[in-house]
Design a protein around this motif. Structure first.
Motif, PDB file in Angstrom:
ATOM      1  N   ALA A  84       1.038  -1.286   0.215  1.00 48.63           N
ATOM      2  CA  ALA A  84      -0.314  -0.012   0.299  1.00 48.63           C
ATOM      3  C   ALA A  84       0.970   1.136  -0.063  1.00 48.63           C
ATOM      4  CB  ALA A  84      -0.906  -0.046   1.487  1.00 48.63           C
ATOM      5  N   LYS A  85       0.049   2.517  -0.871  1.00 49.36           N
ATOM      6  CA  LYS A  85       0.737   3.656  -0.864  1.00 49.36           C
ATOM      7  C   LYS A  85       0.667   4.420   0.682  1.00 49.36           C
ATOM      8  CE  LYS A  85       1.934   7.530  -3.881  1.00 49.36           C
ATOM      9  NZ  LYS A  85       1.192   8.538  -5.357  1.00 49.36           N
ATOM     10  N   ALA A  86       1.954   4.964   1.055  1.00 51.36           N
ATOM     11  CA  ALA A  86       1.663   5.341   2.455  1.00 51.36           C
ATOM     12  C   ALA A  86       2.010   6.749   2.602  1.00 51.36           C
ATOM     13  CB  ALA A  86       1.592   4.771   4.334  1.00 51.36           C
ATOM     14  N   THR A  87       1.303   8.009   3.296  1.00 44.42           N
ATOM     15  CA  THR A  87       1.283   8.968   3.017  1.00 44.42           C
ATOM     16  C   THR A  87       1.927   9.403   4.001  1.00 44.42           C
ATOM     17  OG1 THR A  87       1.032   9.639   0.871  1.00 44.42           O
ATOM     18  CG2 THR A  87       1.636  11.783   2.065  1.00 44.42           C
ATOM     19  N   LEU A  88       3.089  10.250   4.682  1.00 47.73           N
ATOM     20  CA  LEU A  88       3.435  10.500   6.197  1.00 47.73           C
ATOM     21  C   LEU A  88       2.734  12.445   6.228  1.00 47.73           C
ATOM     22  CD1 LEU A  88       6.463   9.055   7.854  1.00 47.73           C
ATOM     23  CD2 LEU A  88       3.883   8.704   8.278  1.00 47.73           C
ATOM     24  N   ILE A  89       2.116  12.788   7.058  1.00 50.02           N
ATOM     25  CA  ILE A  89       2.188  14.089   6.992  1.00 50.02           C
ATOM     26  C   ILE A  89       1.979  14.331   8.945  1.00 50.02           C
ATOM     27  CG2 ILE A  89      -0.141  15.701   6.590  1.00 50.02           C
ATOM     28  CD1 ILE A  89      -0.933  13.779   5.345  1.00 50.02           C
ATOM     29  N   GLU A  90       2.835  15.456   8.448  1.00 50.89           N
ATOM     30  CA  GLU A  90       2.974  16.383  10.411  1.00 50.89           C
ATOM     31  C   GLU A  90       2.329  17.349  10.544  1.00 50.89           C
ATOM     32  OE1 GLU A  90       6.921  16.343  12.506  1.00 50.89           O
ATOM     33  OE2 GLU A  90       6.066  14.296  11.832  1.00 50.89           O
ATOM     34  N   VAL A  91       1.565  18.085  11.206  1.00 46.60           N
ATOM     35  CA  VAL A  91       1.219  19.262  11.250  1.00 46.60           C
ATOM     36  C   VAL A  91       1.292  19.828  12.658  1.00 46.60           C
ATOM     37  CG1 VAL A  91      -1.402  20.175  11.473  1.00 46.60           C
ATOM     38  CG2 VAL A  91      -1.109  18.115  10.326  1.00 46.60           C
ATOM     39  N   HIS A  92       2.535  20.774  12.771  1.00 51.06           N
ATOM     40  CA  HIS A  92       2.922  21.366  13.978  1.00 51.06           C
ATOM     41  C   HIS A  92       2.049  22.771  13.972  1.00 51.06           C
ATOM     42  CE1 HIS A  92       6.364  19.301  13.810  1.00 51.06           C
ATOM     43  NE2 HIS A  92       6.218  19.444  13.367  1.00 51.06           N
ATOM     44  N   LEU A  93       1.548  23.665  14.975  1.00 53.70           N
ATOM     45  CA  LEU A  93       1.281  24.657  14.732  1.00 53.70           C
ATOM     46  C   LEU A  93       1.845  25.741  14.707  1.00 53.70           C
ATOM     47  CD1 LEU A  93      -0.090  24.177  18.747  1.00 53.70           C
ATOM     48  CD2 LEU A  93      -1.654  24.694  16.660  1.00 53.70           C
ATOM     49  N   LYS A  94       1.862  26.616  14.627  1.00 51.53           N
ATOM     50  CA  LYS A  94       2.070  27.352  13.536  1.00 51.53           C
ATOM     51  C   LYS A  94       2.942  28.697  15.468  1.00 51.53           C
ATOM     52  CE  LYS A  94       1.615  31.766  10.661  1.00 51.53           C
ATOM     53  NZ  LYS A  94       0.417  32.497   9.581  1.00 51.53           N
ATOM     54  N   SER A  95       3.774  28.962  14.227  1.00 54.51           N
ATOM     55  CA  SER A  95       4.743  29.996  15.738  1.00 54.51           C
ATOM     56  C   SER A  95       4.375  31.162  16.767  1.00 54.51           C
ATOM     57  CB  SER A  95       5.627  30.714  15.210  1.00 54.51           C
ATOM     58  OG  SER A  95       7.076  29.691  14.386  1.00 54.51           O
ATOM     59  N   GLY A  96       3.928  31.040  17.872  1.00 55.77           N
ATOM     60  CA  GLY A  96       3.219  32.006  18.751  1.00 55.77           C
ATOM     61  C   GLY A  96       1.580  31.919  19.047  1.00 55.77           C
ATOM     62  N   VAL A  97       1.263  30.615  18.388  1.00 59.31           N
ATOM     63  CA  VAL A  97      -0.044  30.185  18.506  1.00 59.31           C
ATOM     64  C   VAL A  97       0.780  29.255  20.028  1.00 59.31           C
ATOM     65  CG1 VAL A  97      -2.016  27.600  18.255  1.00 59.31           C
ATOM     66  CG2 VAL A  97      -0.636  29.971  16.321  1.00 59.31           C
ATOM     67  N   THR A  98      -0.336  29.423  21.467  1.00 61.98           N
ATOM     68  CA  THR A  98      -0.386  29.099  22.750  1.00 61.98           C
ATOM     69  C   THR A  98      -0.645  27.396  22.420  1.00 61.98           C
ATOM     70  OG1 THR A  98      -0.968  31.077  23.428  1.00 61.98           O
ATOM     71  CG2 THR A  98      -1.408  28.451  24.800  1.00 61.98           C
ATOM     72  N   ASP A  99      -0.191  26.318  23.064  1.00 55.05           N
ATOM     73  CA  ASP A  99       0.313  25.602  22.946  1.00 55.05           C
ATOM     74  C   ASP A  99      -0.023  24.448  24.250  1.00 55.05           C
ATOM     75  OD1 ASP A  99       0.508  22.691  22.379  1.00 55.05           O
ATOM     76  OD2 ASP A  99       1.769  22.502  21.368  1.00 55.05           O
ATOM     77  N   PRO A 100      -1.779  24.987  25.204  1.00 57.81           N
ATOM     78  CA  PRO A 100      -1.497  24.382  26.374  1.00 57.81           C
ATOM     79  C   PRO A 100      -0.905  22.912  26.604  1.00 57.81           C
ATOM     80  CG  PRO A 100      -3.438  24.247  25.080  1.00 57.81           C
ATOM     81  CD  PRO A 100      -2.440  25.117  24.443  1.00 57.81           C
TER      82      PRO A 100
END
Length: 194
Positions: free
Chosen positions: A116-132
């Motif tokens: 199977a063809k797999a794709t890795l996708i990683e999502v990060h918060l934008k700089s300056g966004v609060t990350d509790p």
């Protein structure tokens, strides 16, 4: 087995950065569900992709990513020698993962080989966004007796496409549609996709 262990150590990619005379390590932790336990976030993303009429995505698996920067030479206030390999394993085991239903990987895991063809996708918060979540992890690490310089979190998703062609002719739109759904599920409309 030894060759695989060596490859795993290379894949860990614990990054070192020089800041003046101090060495700061960036530790990467990935936390994902053990096999046999439901991946609620991944299933929810897959259901939304299927609601849009995309039938080629076979599975979506999710993982939480933690990026922790710490100076390994900083003395700890508790037992141990600061943020070293042993402390990283302790953080992963005791703080970041639930030992009953989750596994952790220190470093960057790769997509498994297969048909199977797999794709890795990683999502990060934008700089300056609060990350509790990151703030809580930083406070918990301090409670464990070591000071972390910075903590960031992200979501990693592995999208597996069916080996069979789409029946609805949407092959060209799969990356855009599924990545848009993933961004919405990660609640990061202004996020960065890698």
């Amino acid at each position: 087995p030894e060759e695989r262990k060596g490859q795993a150590q290379q894949a860990d990619e614990v990054q070192n950065e020089k800041e003046g005379t101090d060495t700061v390590k960036q530790w990467r932790f990935e936390v994902f569900n053990r096999s046999g336990f439901s991946d609620v976030h991944g299933k929810s993303v897959l259901e939304d992709i299927e609601e849009l009429g995309v039938t080629c995505v076979e599975a979506v698996q999710s993982a939480k990513v933690f990026l922790i920067e710490a100076d390994p030479s900083t003395p700890s206030t508790g037992p141990g020698a600061g943020f070293d390999d042993a402390f990283a394993k302790r953080v992963a085991k005791e703080l970041l993962s639930d030992p009953v239903c989750e596994e952790y990987y220190i470093g960057r895991s790769k997509a498994p080989a297969g048909l199977a063809k797999a794709t890795l996708i990683e999502v990060h918060l934008k700089s300056g966004v609060t990350d509790p979540v990151a703030e809580s992890v930083m406070a918990a690490i301090a409670d464990m007796g070591v000071k972390a310089g910075n903590v960031r979190t992200a979501r990693k998703l592995k999208r597996t496409l069916s080996p069979y062609p789409c029946v609805n002719g949407m092959e060209r739109n799969i990356p855009f549609i599924s990545e848009s759904v993933i961004l919405i599920h990660c609640k990061i409309p202004q996020g960065v996709v890698q």
